[in-house]
Design a protein around this motif. Structure first.
Motif, PDB file in Angstrom:
ATOM      1  N   ALA A  43       3.132 -62.004 -36.564  1.00 29.80           N
ATOM      2  CA  ALA A  43       2.125 -62.375 -37.560  1.00 29.80           C
ATOM      3  C   ALA A  43       1.753 -63.855 -37.481  1.00 29.80           C
ATOM      4  O   ALA A  43       0.794 -64.284 -38.121  1.00 29.80           O
ATOM      5  N   GLY A  44       2.522 -64.625 -36.706  1.00 30.46           N
ATOM      6  CA  GLY A  44       2.261 -66.047 -36.601  1.00 30.46           C
ATOM      7  C   GLY A  44       2.701 -66.820 -37.835  1.00 30.46           C
ATOM      8  O   GLY A  44       2.136 -67.858 -38.173  1.00 30.46           O
ATOM      9  N   LEU A  45       3.738 -66.317 -38.487  1.00 30.75           N
ATOM     10  CA  LEU A  45       4.232 -66.920 -39.724  1.00 30.75           C
ATOM     11  C   LEU A  45       5.727 -67.176 -39.614  1.00 30.75           C
ATOM     12  O   LEU A  45       6.412 -66.581 -38.776  1.00 30.75           O
ATOM     13  N   GLY A  46       6.222 -67.989 -40.502  1.00 29.42           N
ATOM     14  CA  GLY A  46       7.656 -68.199 -40.579  1.00 29.42           C
ATOM     15  C   GLY A  46       8.316 -67.029 -41.278  1.00 29.42           C
ATOM     16  O   GLY A  46       7.696 -66.328 -42.087  1.00 29.42           O
ATOM     17  N   VAL A  47       9.588 -66.826 -40.984  1.00 29.59           N
ATOM     18  CA  VAL A  47      10.308 -65.711 -41.583  1.00 29.59           C
ATOM     19  C   VAL A  47      10.406 -65.881 -43.100  1.00 29.59           C
ATOM     20  O   VAL A  47      10.394 -64.903 -43.850  1.00 29.59           O
ATOM     21  N   GLY A  48      10.441 -67.117 -43.584  1.00 31.32           N
ATOM     22  CA  GLY A  48      10.478 -67.363 -45.024  1.00 31.32           C
ATOM     23  C   GLY A  48       9.225 -66.848 -45.711  1.00 31.32           C
ATOM     24  O   GLY A  48       9.287 -66.286 -46.814  1.00 31.32           O
TER      25      GLY A  48
END
Length: 187
Positions: A43-48
């Protein structure tokens, strides 16, 4: 009394949709082996950020089902408008299964080893279930479905068909055989 849920900001909505899209692709490809960090990366996001939207894999699967149930509910409403009860039932059944055939992540969420968190999508499930119940009752009352058929049986039929969704369209044969067994005396 709980505070009302605030709508998501535009960026948070985009992040949520990115997670759902990425999860859908990965679940469709690899099933339950997918890890949350892989979804965040896709998704191109951080896991947080992923965990701010979805506490765990069950919540994510519920969201995938909820997303599809919105479309399924629209399909059910359209089927419910059919005047002839059997046409309404068949329209719902085949429409549901054709949508599921095109959505491997939805099938995985429904048939996978982890039970989805239905609490998270109670409204979507309730809307769809109410319309399905009405369609089934109409078909039973008209003698088009056997008298002991219930809305819960719709779930059994669709899950069986989804389990038979292979490259050769075996699910259609499955449904044809099942329909022969559930038709009422007025068919």
């Amino acid at each position: 009394m709980a505070a009302p849920e605030r709508p998501l900001r535009a960026d948070a909505r985009r992040n949520r949709e990115s997670v759902l899209d990425a999860a859908g692709e990965l679940f469709a490809q690899r099933g339950d082996a997918v890890q949350m960090d892989e979804i965040a990366e896709r998704a191109g996001l951080g896991v947080g950020t992923l965990y701010r939207h979805f506490a765990d894999k069950r919540a994510l699967l519920a969201a995938i089902i909820g997303r599809r149930f919105e479309a399924m509910t629209a399909l059910a409403r359209a089927a419910d408008e059919a005047e002839e009860p059997w046409a309404a039932f068949e329209t719902l059944l085949y429409g549901y299964l054709e949508a599921a055939q095109a959505d491997a992540a939805f099938r995985f969420a429904i048939l996978g080893p982890e039970e989805p968190s239905w609490h998270d999508i109670a409204a979507e499930k309730a809307d769809f279930s109410a319309i399905t119940d009405r369609i089934v009752r109409r078909a039973v009352a008209a003698g088009r479905l056997r008298e002991d058929f219930r809305a819960e049986d719709f779930v059994l039929v669709t899950r069986g068909a989804m389990a038979n969704m292979t490259a050769d369209d075996a699910w259609r044969r499955h449904v044809a055989l099942v329909l022969d067994g559930i038709r009422g005396p007025c068919h």
